[in-house]
Scaffold this active site. Sequence first.
Site, PDB file in Angstrom:
ATOM      1  N   SER A  86       0.923  -1.192   0.055  1.00 23.47           N
ATOM      2  CA  SER A  86      -0.054   0.063   0.000  1.00 23.47           C
ATOM      3  C   SER A  86       0.869   1.261  -0.059  1.00 23.47           C
ATOM      4  O   SER A  86       1.884   1.302   0.753  1.00 23.47           O
ATOM      5  CB  SER A  86      -0.788   0.013   1.064  1.00 23.47           C
ATOM      6  OG  SER A  86      -1.410   1.341   1.737  1.00 23.47           O
ATOM      7  N   HIS A 129      -1.200  -1.529  -4.195  1.00 21.57           N
ATOM      8  CA  HIS A 129      -2.621  -0.986  -3.603  1.00 21.57           C
ATOM      9  C   HIS A 129      -2.610   0.296  -3.456  1.00 21.57           C
ATOM     10  O   HIS A 129      -1.778   1.004  -2.675  1.00 21.57           O
ATOM     11  CB  HIS A 129      -2.382  -1.875  -2.242  1.00 21.57           C
ATOM     12  CG  HIS A 129      -3.835  -1.859  -1.477  1.00 21.57           C
ATOM     13  ND1 HIS A 129      -4.724  -2.603  -1.383  1.00 21.57           N
ATOM     14  CD2 HIS A 129      -4.133  -1.017  -0.428  1.00 21.57           C
ATOM     15  CE1 HIS A 129      -5.890  -2.416  -0.662  1.00 21.57           C
ATOM     16  NE2 HIS A 129      -5.378  -1.168  -0.025  1.00 21.57           N
ATOM     17  N   ASP A 178      -5.232   3.532  -1.936  1.00 26.56           N
ATOM     18  CA  ASP A 178      -6.093   3.512  -0.962  1.00 26.56           C
ATOM     19  C   ASP A 178      -6.802   4.727  -1.253  1.00 26.56           C
ATOM     20  O   ASP A 178      -6.223   5.936  -1.097  1.00 26.56           O
ATOM     21  CB  ASP A 178      -5.440   3.495   0.618  1.00 26.56           C
ATOM     22  CG  ASP A 178      -5.207   2.180   1.206  1.00 26.56           C
ATOM     23  OD1 ASP A 178      -6.018   1.396   1.084  1.00 26.56           O
ATOM     24  OD2 ASP A 178      -4.090   2.000   1.508  1.00 26.56           O
ATOM     25  N   MET A 191      -9.725   7.433   0.079  1.00 26.55           N
ATOM     26  CA  MET A 191     -10.395   7.815   1.122  1.00 26.55           C
ATOM     27  C   MET A 191     -11.025   9.034   1.086  1.00 26.55           C
ATOM     28  O   MET A 191     -10.348  10.079   0.626  1.00 26.55           O
ATOM     29  CB  MET A 191      -9.707   7.908   2.468  1.00 26.55           C
ATOM     30  CG  MET A 191      -8.768   6.633   2.856  1.00 26.55           C
ATOM     31  SD  MET A 191      -7.795   6.571   4.430  1.00 26.55           S
ATOM     32  CE  MET A 191      -6.875   5.282   3.957  1.00 26.55           C
ATOM     33  N   HIS A 240      -8.335   0.483  -3.753  1.00 27.38           N
ATOM     34  CA  HIS A 240      -9.329   0.149  -2.492  1.00 27.38           C
ATOM     35  C   HIS A 240      -9.972   1.403  -2.233  1.00 27.38           C
ATOM     36  O   HIS A 240      -9.282   2.413  -1.550  1.00 27.38           O
ATOM     37  CB  HIS A 240      -8.369  -0.296  -1.253  1.00 27.38           C
ATOM     38  CG  HIS A 240      -9.006  -0.566  -0.107  1.00 27.38           C
ATOM     39  ND1 HIS A 240      -8.414  -0.534   1.181  1.00 27.38           N
ATOM     40  CD2 HIS A 240     -10.350  -0.845   0.257  1.00 27.38           C
ATOM     41  CE1 HIS A 240      -9.378  -0.697   2.117  1.00 27.38           C
ATOM     42  NE2 HIS A 240     -10.503  -1.057   1.594  1.00 27.38           N
ATOM     43  N   MET A 260     -12.277   3.330  -0.100  1.00 27.91           N
ATOM     44  CA  MET A 260     -13.218   3.536   1.225  1.00 27.91           C
ATOM     45  C   MET A 260     -13.827   4.968   1.112  1.00 27.91           C
ATOM     46  O   MET A 260     -13.591   5.995   1.733  1.00 27.91           O
ATOM     47  CB  MET A 260     -12.029   3.508   2.219  1.00 27.91           C
ATOM     48  CG  MET A 260     -11.218   2.222   2.629  1.00 27.91           C
ATOM     49  SD  MET A 260      -9.708   2.383   3.403  1.00 27.91           S
ATOM     50  CE  MET A 260      -8.535   2.654   2.044  1.00 27.91           C
ATOM     51  N   MET A 267     -10.707  -6.722   6.151  1.00 32.55           N
ATOM     52  CA  MET A 267      -9.963  -5.580   6.679  1.00 32.55           C
ATOM     53  C   MET A 267      -9.781  -6.134   8.199  1.00 32.55           C
ATOM     54  O   MET A 267     -10.194  -6.618   8.936  1.00 32.55           O
ATOM     55  CB  MET A 267     -11.036  -4.170   7.216  1.00 32.55           C
ATOM     56  CG  MET A 267     -11.151  -3.494   5.787  1.00 32.55           C
ATOM     57  SD  MET A 267      -9.510  -3.140   4.862  1.00 32.55           S
ATOM     58  CE  MET A 267      -8.748  -2.251   6.031  1.00 32.55           C
ATOM     59  N   ASP A 313      -5.842  -6.861   4.829  1.00 29.93           N
ATOM     60  CA  ASP A 313      -5.512  -5.415   4.761  1.00 29.93           C
ATOM     61  C   ASP A 313      -5.418  -4.748   6.045  1.00 29.93           C
ATOM     62  O   ASP A 313      -6.434  -4.677   6.856  1.00 29.93           O
ATOM     63  CB  ASP A 313      -6.204  -4.557   3.627  1.00 29.93           C
ATOM     64  CG  ASP A 313      -5.717  -3.112   3.570  1.00 29.93           C
ATOM     65  OD1 ASP A 313      -4.633  -2.911   4.094  1.00 29.93           O
ATOM     66  OD2 ASP A 313      -6.475  -2.213   2.683  1.00 29.93           O
TER      67      ASP A 313
END
Length: 221
Positions: A8, A31, A33, A35, A64, A66, A135, A173
Site C-alpha cells: 500500500s 494497492h 487507498d 479515502m 481500495h 474507502m 479488513m 489489509d
Amino acid sequence: MSILISPSVLNCDFGHFAAELDKIKDADWVHVDIMDNHFVPNLALGMPVFEAAAKYAASPLDAHLMIEDPDTWAPSYAEAGAASVTFHVEAAKAPIRLARELHAKGVRVGLGLRPATDITAYADILGEFDQILVMTVEPGFGGQKFLSSMLPKIRRTRKLIEAAGLETWIQVDGGISQATIASAAEAGANNFVAGSAVFKAADAAAEIGALRSLATEHSAH
Ligand code: DX5
Ligand code: ZN
C-alpha cells in the site's frame, strides 16, 4: 491459489512517488487507498494520485475505495487503469449491479468488509466477486495493529468460498507484517496488503520477498 503481495502506497514519500513505486517493482500489485473523509475519518489520495500510479507503477493497480457512494465513483477507477477495484459492502447501494458494471469494464472486483461486518450475509453472492477483502484493522490509517480477532472471519470466508466451489481470492489489509502474515495465510488469505511493513523496511524489495516466502510457506492451499 496464487499468493500476492500488494504494498500500500498510503504512507510512502509522495515527494518522490515515482522512486517509491520503483522500490516495489517486485510487488504483485500496487494497492492504492482512496479515502473520502466520510466512509473513513481520513482524506487521502484520489484520482490524480491514482493516475500518477498508473503512469509510473510496474505492477497492476489495486484500487481500495474507502468512500461513500462507490456506485457513482468506482467505474472511473476501472477506466483509469485499475486491474482490480474493491469497494465496501457497507457503502454500496447495489453491490451486485456495481460488480457487474465493473466486470463489464474488464477489471477484477473485490468486496470489502470492515472488521465488524460479517461475511455470512453475503454467502449467496460470493460468485459476483473475484476477491473478498477482510479488513484486519479499522480502515482509515496505515500503521495500525493487526486484529487477530479477524482470523475466524478469514477462515469462515474461505470455507464459504470452498463450499460454493469458487476460486475467490481473500485479501487482508491492515497490520500485515512478518509477525502476522503467517496467521492470515494459515486462515486462508492469499492476497496480502502491506503498507508500513514494506515502506518502513530498509530494503523494500527484500521485505516483499520475505513476506512472500512466509505467506507461501504458511498458505492454507
Ligand atoms: C488502511 C488501508 C491500508 C493501509 C495499510 O485503511 O486500507 O491499505 O495502508 O497499512 P499498514 O500495512 O501499515 O497497516
Ligand atoms: Zn487498503
